[in-house]
Design a protein around this motif. Structure first.
Motif, short mmCIF file in Angstrom:
data_model
loop_
_atom_site.label_atom_id
_atom_site.label_comp_id
_atom_site.label_asym_id
_atom_site.label_seq_id
_atom_site.Cartn_x
_atom_site.Cartn_y
_atom_site.Cartn_z
N MET A 1 0.82 -1.19 0.00
CA MET A 1 0.00 0.00 0.00
C MET A 1 0.87 1.26 0.00
O MET A 1 0.66 2.15 -0.80
N TYR A 2 1.83 1.31 0.95
CA TYR A 2 2.71 2.48 1.03
C TYR A 2 3.46 2.65 -0.29
O TYR A 2 3.60 3.77 -0.80
N ASP A 3 3.95 1.54 -0.85
CA ASP A 3 4.72 1.60 -2.09
C ASP A 3 3.91 2.18 -3.25
O ASP A 3 4.46 2.88 -4.10
N THR A 4 2.61 1.90 -3.27
CA THR A 4 1.74 2.45 -4.32
C THR A 4 1.70 3.97 -4.26
O THR A 4 1.85 4.65 -5.27
N VAL A 5 1.54 4.49 -3.05
CA VAL A 5 1.48 5.95 -2.88
C VAL A 5 2.87 6.55 -3.05
O VAL A 5 3.03 7.61 -3.68
N ALA A 6 3.89 5.88 -2.54
CA ALA A 6 5.27 6.39 -2.62
C ALA A 6 5.73 6.55 -4.06
O ALA A 6 6.60 7.37 -4.35
N ALA A 7 5.14 5.81 -4.98
CA ALA A 7 5.53 5.88 -6.40
C ALA A 7 4.90 7.05 -7.14
O ALA A 7 5.23 7.29 -8.31
N VAL A 8 3.99 7.80 -6.50
CA VAL A 8 3.35 8.95 -7.15
C VAL A 8 4.42 10.00 -7.44
O VAL A 8 5.19 10.39 -6.56
N VAL A 9 4.46 10.46 -8.67
CA VAL A 9 5.48 11.40 -9.13
C VAL A 9 5.06 12.83 -8.82
O VAL A 9 3.89 13.19 -8.95
N ASP A 10 6.02 13.64 -8.39
CA ASP A 10 5.74 15.05 -8.14
C ASP A 10 5.41 15.72 -9.48
O ASP A 10 6.16 15.57 -10.44
N PRO A 11 4.30 16.46 -9.57
CA PRO A 11 3.90 17.05 -10.85
C PRO A 11 4.79 18.20 -11.34
O PRO A 11 4.80 18.50 -12.54
N GLU A 12 5.55 18.82 -10.46
CA GLU A 12 6.44 19.91 -10.88
C GLU A 12 7.87 19.43 -11.12
O GLU A 12 8.57 19.96 -11.97
N LEU A 13 8.28 18.44 -10.37
CA LEU A 13 9.62 17.86 -10.51
C LEU A 13 9.44 16.39 -10.90
O LEU A 13 9.59 15.50 -10.09
#
Length: 151
Positions: A1-13
């Motif tokens: 679960m954490y890994d799924t969210v942790a993989a979200v890319v920053d939209p500006e960087l």
């Protein structure tokens, strides 16, 4: 679960994840309900709405539709929260990462060029391509580069 969210890319960087930047604080699961806690890099960060939507989308794709995204402003985000992998990714992309703070007031004596490593750099503008970056130039290789502001 954490890994799924942790993989979200920053939209500006786009070269770092929200976990790399230290924006992701916590992910908890209570039955089918998921609570994600994030901290913006600064209180007026315009990317937070996109980050919340991307978190919901990533968890929805993983089968979790009951998602709550909580914004925690305390403690305030610090550039010290950027992971070593995040610092490496920023440098590889030509963005100078901030050094670790050494007390209540972080003072950057030298900003090294992410391309050639020279400390012979100068700030061209306190305002870079996004509000959390400043525009710098290397005096050695003459290349401009973004530098993440130390907060």
């Amino acid at each position: 679960m954490y890994d799924t969210v942790a993989a979200v890319v920053d939209p500006e960087l786009r070269i770092v994840t929200i976990d790399d930047l230290g924006i992701l604080r916590d992910v908890t699961v209570d039955g089918s309900h998921v609570t994600v806690t994030i901290t913006p890099t600064y209180s007026g960060c315009p990317a937070m709405d996109v980050i919340r939507a991307d978190i919901r989308h990533a968890l929805g794709a993983a089968g979790y539709d009951d998602v709550e995204v909580v914004t925690a402003l305390r403690p305030a985000w610090s550039t010290d929260w950027i992971s070593s992998a995040g610092r490496d990714k920023l440098a590889e992309a030509g963005i100078s990462p901030p050094g670790p703070s050494r007390g209540p007031v972080a003072l950057t004596v030298r900003v090294r060029c992410p391309r050639c490593g020279s400390p012979e750099t100068e700030e061209l503008s306190r305002f870079g391509s996004t509000a959390c970056k400043a525009l710098w130039r290397c005096r050695s290789c003459e290349e401009p580069f973004d530098h993440v502001k130390a907060l």
